[in-house]
Scaffold this motif. Structure first.
Motif, mmCIF file in Angstrom:
data_model
loop_
_atom_site.group_PDB
_atom_site.id
_atom_site.type_symbol
_atom_site.label_atom_id
_atom_site.label_comp_id
_atom_site.label_asym_id
_atom_site.label_seq_id
_atom_site.Cartn_x
_atom_site.Cartn_y
_atom_site.Cartn_z
ATOM 1 N N ASN A 133 -4.333 55.542 -26.148
ATOM 2 C CA ASN A 133 -3.293 56.068 -27.041
ATOM 3 C C ASN A 133 -3.405 57.592 -27.127
ATOM 4 O O ASN A 133 -3.276 58.178 -28.190
ATOM 5 C CB ASN A 133 -3.386 55.424 -28.439
ATOM 6 C CG ASN A 133 -2.198 55.758 -29.348
ATOM 7 O OD1 ASN A 133 -2.368 55.970 -30.534
ATOM 8 N ND2 ASN A 133 -1.012 55.812 -28.801
ATOM 9 N N ALA A 134 -3.682 58.213 -25.990
ATOM 10 C CA ALA A 134 -3.909 59.651 -25.988
ATOM 11 C C ALA A 134 -2.949 60.406 -25.069
ATOM 12 O O ALA A 134 -2.821 61.618 -25.177
ATOM 13 C CB ALA A 134 -5.347 59.958 -25.564
ATOM 14 N N GLY A 135 -2.277 59.692 -24.168
ATOM 15 C CA GLY A 135 -1.420 60.368 -23.191
ATOM 16 C C GLY A 135 -0.069 59.696 -23.057
ATOM 17 O O GLY A 135 0.901 60.055 -23.710
ATOM 18 N N ARG A 136 -0.017 58.677 -22.192
ATOM 19 C CA ARG A 136 1.262 58.027 -21.869
ATOM 20 C C ARG A 136 1.982 57.489 -23.099
ATOM 21 O O ARG A 136 3.166 57.754 -23.291
ATOM 22 C CB ARG A 136 1.037 56.889 -20.867
ATOM 23 C CG ARG A 136 0.553 57.376 -19.512
ATOM 24 C CD ARG A 136 -0.004 56.266 -18.662
ATOM 25 N NE ARG A 136 -1.264 55.774 -19.221
ATOM 26 C CZ ARG A 136 -2.069 54.903 -18.626
ATOM 27 N NH1 ARG A 136 -1.732 54.421 -17.452
ATOM 28 N NH2 ARG A 136 -3.196 54.531 -19.185
ATOM 29 N N SER A 137 1.286 56.714 -23.925
ATOM 30 C CA SER A 137 1.950 56.101 -25.078
ATOM 31 C C SER A 137 2.362 57.155 -26.105
ATOM 32 O O SER A 137 3.390 57.018 -26.758
ATOM 33 C CB SER A 137 1.059 55.031 -25.718
ATOM 34 O OG SER A 137 -0.206 55.555 -26.074
ATOM 35 N N ALA B 172 17.211 56.341 -34.590
ATOM 36 C CA ALA B 172 17.865 55.020 -34.521
ATOM 37 C C ALA B 172 16.896 53.903 -34.139
ATOM 38 O O ALA B 172 17.223 52.731 -34.227
ATOM 39 C CB ALA B 172 19.034 55.057 -33.535
ATOM 40 N N VAL B 173 15.696 54.276 -33.686
ATOM 41 C CA VAL B 173 14.692 53.303 -33.279
ATOM 42 C C VAL B 173 13.404 53.592 -34.045
ATOM 43 O O VAL B 173 12.995 54.748 -34.176
ATOM 44 C CB VAL B 173 14.418 53.377 -31.753
ATOM 45 C CG1 VAL B 173 13.328 52.399 -31.341
ATOM 46 C CG2 VAL B 173 15.691 53.121 -30.968
ATOM 47 N N GLU B 174 12.787 52.535 -34.556
ATOM 48 C CA GLU B 174 11.480 52.676 -35.193
ATOM 49 C C GLU B 174 10.435 52.706 -34.087
ATOM 50 O O GLU B 174 10.428 51.842 -33.214
ATOM 51 C CB GLU B 174 11.252 51.488 -36.128
ATOM 52 C CG GLU B 174 10.016 51.603 -36.974
ATOM 53 C CD GLU B 174 9.859 50.413 -37.919
ATOM 54 O OE1 GLU B 174 8.796 50.327 -38.530
ATOM 55 O OE2 GLU B 174 10.781 49.578 -38.016
ATOM 56 N N VAL B 175 9.548 53.710 -34.110
ATOM 57 C CA VAL B 175 8.641 53.960 -32.998
ATOM 58 C C VAL B 175 7.192 53.860 -33.468
ATOM 59 O O VAL B 175 6.822 54.427 -34.488
ATOM 60 C CB VAL B 175 8.885 55.363 -32.403
ATOM 61 C CG1 VAL B 175 7.969 55.604 -31.204
ATOM 62 C CG2 VAL B 175 10.349 55.536 -32.008
ATOM 63 N N ARG B 176 6.397 53.130 -32.690
ATOM 64 C CA ARG B 176 4.953 53.040 -32.932
ATOM 65 C C ARG B 176 4.230 53.248 -31.604
ATOM 66 O O ARG B 176 4.780 52.958 -30.553
ATOM 67 C CB ARG B 176 4.564 51.642 -33.440
ATOM 68 C CG ARG B 176 5.195 51.220 -34.726
ATOM 69 C CD ARG B 176 4.745 49.781 -35.094
ATOM 70 N NE ARG B 176 5.381 49.356 -36.314
ATOM 71 C CZ ARG B 176 6.575 48.751 -36.365
ATOM 72 N NH1 ARG B 176 7.228 48.483 -35.260
ATOM 73 N NH2 ARG B 176 7.085 48.408 -37.532
ATOM 74 N N SER B 177 2.967 53.696 -31.693
ATOM 75 C CA SER B 177 2.134 53.724 -30.502
ATOM 76 C C SER B 177 0.714 53.392 -30.931
ATOM 77 O O SER B 177 0.330 53.623 -32.071
ATOM 78 C CB SER B 177 2.184 55.085 -29.795
ATOM 79 O OG SER B 177 1.481 56.071 -30.525
ATOM 80 N N ALA B 178 -0.043 52.831 -30.002
ATOM 81 C CA ALA B 178 -1.417 52.429 -30.308
ATOM 82 C C ALA B 178 -2.185 52.248 -29.013
ATOM 83 O O ALA B 178 -1.610 52.196 -27.926
ATOM 84 C CB ALA B 178 -1.422 51.133 -31.114
ATOM 85 N N GLY B 179 -3.504 52.104 -29.168
ATOM 86 C CA GLY B 179 -4.356 51.901 -28.004
ATOM 87 C C GLY B 179 -5.380 50.821 -28.274
ATOM 88 O O GLY B 179 -5.814 50.626 -29.404
ATOM 89 N N SER B 180 -5.760 50.115 -27.209
ATOM 90 C CA SER B 180 -6.770 49.064 -27.360
ATOM 91 C C SER B 180 -8.156 49.676 -27.585
ATOM 92 O O SER B 180 -9.009 49.079 -28.234
ATOM 93 C CB SER B 180 -6.765 48.152 -26.135
ATOM 94 O OG SER B 180 -6.886 48.910 -24.946
ATOM 95 N N GLU B 181 -8.376 50.890 -27.065
ATOM 96 C CA GLU B 181 -9.625 51.634 -27.283
ATOM 97 C C GLU B 181 -9.250 53.091 -27.522
ATOM 98 O O GLU B 181 -9.370 53.926 -26.626
ATOM 99 C CB GLU B 181 -10.534 51.541 -26.050
ATOM 100 C CG GLU B 181 -10.998 50.146 -25.697
ATOM 101 C CD GLU B 181 -11.737 50.123 -24.355
ATOM 102 O OE1 GLU B 181 -12.312 51.153 -23.953
ATOM 103 O OE2 GLU B 181 -11.718 49.056 -23.711
ATOM 104 N N GLY C 64 -0.685 50.027 -18.597
ATOM 105 C CA GLY C 64 -2.001 49.969 -17.980
ATOM 106 C C GLY C 64 -3.116 49.447 -18.862
ATOM 107 O O GLY C 64 -4.265 49.782 -18.631
ATOM 108 N N CYS C 65 -2.805 48.626 -19.870
ATOM 109 C CA CYS C 65 -3.915 48.098 -20.680
ATOM 110 C C CYS C 65 -4.262 46.668 -20.287
ATOM 111 O O CYS C 65 -5.202 46.081 -20.820
ATOM 112 C CB CYS C 65 -3.639 48.207 -22.172
ATOM 113 S SG CYS C 65 -2.172 47.372 -22.765
#
Length: 138
Positions: A18-22, A36-45, A88-89
């Protein structure tokens, strides 16, 4: 006519750190959907910080992500999202029936300079533009 927060489509971008692409994808979707869109991002590690090259690459196109922080992927975030875009996760991304999943195969910008991150950024923008066109009626 603007959508109320309850009927906006929601998208979760997931990558390992959750540091680059996302982070870039979330920032583009926020900017291009104009709320218009609710946006979230997260990472598995999640990493300790957002990739500095991603921050620089986004600044070049007028989007400031310096205040963003990598977040851990939660079940709640997946359940609350209509579309889950993985980057890529692999097997670490949870799967829930009834969600729309897309897997965007993109180079990992981790450890790369801004020159290597620019084409990744531009490809993410292209895909986010396509996603906005699908989710937000003109």
């Amino acid at each position: 006519m603007s959508a109320s927060p309850n009927d906006r489509p929601s998208v979760l971008f997931v990558c390992v750190h959750n540091a680059g692409r996302s982070q870039m994808a979330a920032a583009f979707l926020t900017a291009l959907s104009d709320g218009a869109v609710e946006v979230r991002s997260a990472g598995s590690e999640p990493a300790d910080q957002v990739n500095p090259a991603a921050v620089q690459a986004m600044a070049e196109v007028g989007i400031d992500i310096t205040a963003e922080r990598p977040k851990v992927l939660t079940t709640e975030a997946v359940v609350a999202s209509d579309v889950v875009v993985t980057m890529g996760c692999g097997d670490t991304c949870p799967f829930y029936p009834g969600k729309r999943y897309e897997d965007w195969v993109l180079d990992d910008p981790a450890g790369q300079g801004v020159e290597a991150v620019r084409p990744i950024r531009d490809e993410i923008r292209r895909r986010v533009e396509q996603l906005v066109a699908e989710l937000v009626p003109a």
